[in-house]
Design an enzyme around this catalytic site. Structure first.
Site, mmCIF file in Angstrom:
data_model
loop_
_atom_site.group_PDB
_atom_site.id
_atom_site.type_symbol
_atom_site.label_atom_id
_atom_site.label_comp_id
_atom_site.label_asym_id
_atom_site.label_seq_id
_atom_site.Cartn_x
_atom_site.Cartn_y
_atom_site.Cartn_z
ATOM 1 N N GLU A 42 0.885 -1.174 0.000
ATOM 2 C CA GLU A 42 0.000 0.000 0.000
ATOM 3 C C GLU A 42 0.914 1.213 0.000
ATOM 4 O O GLU A 42 1.586 1.494 0.981
ATOM 5 C CB GLU A 42 -0.888 -0.024 1.252
ATOM 6 C CG GLU A 42 -1.743 1.236 1.411
ATOM 7 C CD GLU A 42 -2.448 1.303 2.770
ATOM 8 O OE1 GLU A 42 -2.811 0.255 3.350
ATOM 9 O OE2 GLU A 42 -2.607 2.436 3.267
ATOM 10 N N ARG A 46 1.042 10.056 1.266
ATOM 11 C CA ARG A 46 1.719 10.945 2.217
ATOM 12 C C ARG A 46 2.962 11.532 1.564
ATOM 13 O O ARG A 46 3.516 12.522 2.030
ATOM 14 C CB ARG A 46 2.119 10.160 3.461
ATOM 15 C CG ARG A 46 0.921 9.816 4.300
ATOM 16 C CD ARG A 46 1.285 8.875 5.401
ATOM 17 N NE ARG A 46 0.098 8.166 5.808
ATOM 18 C CZ ARG A 46 -0.020 7.525 6.942
ATOM 19 N NH1 ARG A 46 0.985 7.489 7.787
ATOM 20 N NH2 ARG A 46 -1.145 6.911 7.237
ATOM 21 N N THR A 70 -3.795 6.360 1.980
ATOM 22 C CA THR A 70 -4.008 7.773 2.303
ATOM 23 C C THR A 70 -4.647 8.504 1.113
ATOM 24 O O THR A 70 -4.277 9.635 0.790
ATOM 25 C CB THR A 70 -2.697 8.468 2.757
ATOM 26 O OG1 THR A 70 -1.955 7.565 3.603
ATOM 27 C CG2 THR A 70 -2.974 9.702 3.579
ATOM 28 N N LYS A 130 -10.946 -1.232 6.363
ATOM 29 C CA LYS A 130 -9.743 -0.925 7.141
ATOM 30 C C LYS A 130 -10.200 -0.474 8.529
ATOM 31 O O LYS A 130 -11.292 0.088 8.668
ATOM 32 C CB LYS A 130 -8.980 0.195 6.424
ATOM 33 C CG LYS A 130 -7.770 0.746 7.150
ATOM 34 C CD LYS A 130 -7.051 1.734 6.239
ATOM 35 C CE LYS A 130 -6.123 2.662 7.004
ATOM 36 N NZ LYS A 130 -4.731 2.546 6.575
HETATM 37 C C1 3PG Z 1 -1.620 3.569 8.005
HETATM 38 O O1 3PG Z 1 -1.657 4.577 7.326
HETATM 39 O O2 3PG Z 1 -2.276 2.573 7.718
HETATM 40 C C2 3PG Z 1 -0.841 3.593 9.270
HETATM 41 O O3 3PG Z 1 -0.320 4.849 9.507
HETATM 42 C C3 3PG Z 1 0.217 2.571 9.440
HETATM 43 O O4 3PG Z 1 0.462 2.641 10.791
HETATM 44 P P1 3PG Z 1 1.853 2.275 11.442
HETATM 45 O O5 3PG Z 1 2.854 3.228 10.894
HETATM 46 O O6 3PG Z 1 1.628 2.429 12.937
HETATM 47 O O7 3PG Z 1 2.152 0.848 11.070
#
Ligand code: 3PG
Length: 215
Positions: A42, A46, A70, A130
């Protein structure tokens, strides 16, 4: 379950990636993940250029499932489809985005952590949602509580998941797969530690097997 949901569930873990240099790192990262038995990614918006990263990773590893994370607007969905992306993940539940992705025929996994969001997911006929941010929103205990009234959903938790708590989540039949950035941190990617990423994937796959082994 749809083919996509079956494939993601079978892998069991989904690396959540922020890629600052797609041209430099996307192909190598895809190969490192596949070598570790995790042929799914994924890639989040960001960092700008997530669609470029998706295209390059798919070119390097055509059998891999490469989606976008995101995602917060329909223009990004268009860019992901144009790049050959396989799925969309959004942090929250935005009905406009879900409707748009469904209209375009691309699987979407919106973030849901409340009964009201689960209600909405039901209206859109989603099978897998999710659950984000998982640990901070009540973790597995909350996922189990929500599955009482909503047993039709399988859940993909992300946020605060690591090798320490992965097994606990995956042992629950409600969990389709766990997402996380622990095997693809900025430090690992920026210093090109591909072998280490592969090793973290291998360890994760081992945990998926252990958690799902019939007792
Ligand atoms: C996401 O966007 O799914 C999470 O920010 C992943 O979270 P993590 O960095 O705590 O694994």
């Amino acid at each position: 379950m749809t083919e996509m949901n079956k494939r993601i569930s079978a892998i069991g873990v989904v690396p959540v990636i922020k890629l600052n240099h797609p041209e430099r790192d996307a192909a190598a990262l895809g190969k490192a993940l596949c070598a570790g038995g995790v042929p799914v990614a994924e890639i989040t918006f960001r960092a700008a250029g997530a669609d470029t990263a998706i295209r390059l990773m798919k070119e390097a590893c055509p059998d891999m499932l490469v989606g976008a994370g995101t995602v917060t607007n329909t223009a990004q969905i268009d860019a992901v489809i144009a790049a050959g992306g396989d799925f969309i993940v959004s942090p929250g539940f935005d009905p406009e985005l879900v409707a748009y992705a469904q209209e375009k025929g691309v699987p979407i996994y919106p973030g849901c952590t409340t009964a009201s969001e689960y209600h909405q997911a039901l209206k859109f006929g989603l099978e897998v949602i999710k659950f984000f941010p998982a640990e901070q929103s009540g973790g597995l205990a909350k996922i189990k509580a929500l599955s009482g009234p909503f047993p039709m959903f399988k859940v993909m938790p992300t946020g605060g998941i690591s090798l320490k708590n992965l097994k606990e989540y995956l042992a629950s039949p409600i969990i389709a797969a766990c997402g996380g950035s622990y095997m693809v941190t900025a430090e690992l990617i920026d210093s090109n530690k591909w072998d280490e990423i592969t090793e973290l994937c291998r360890k994760s796959v081992e945990i998926v097997k252990e958690a799902r082994r019939p007792s």
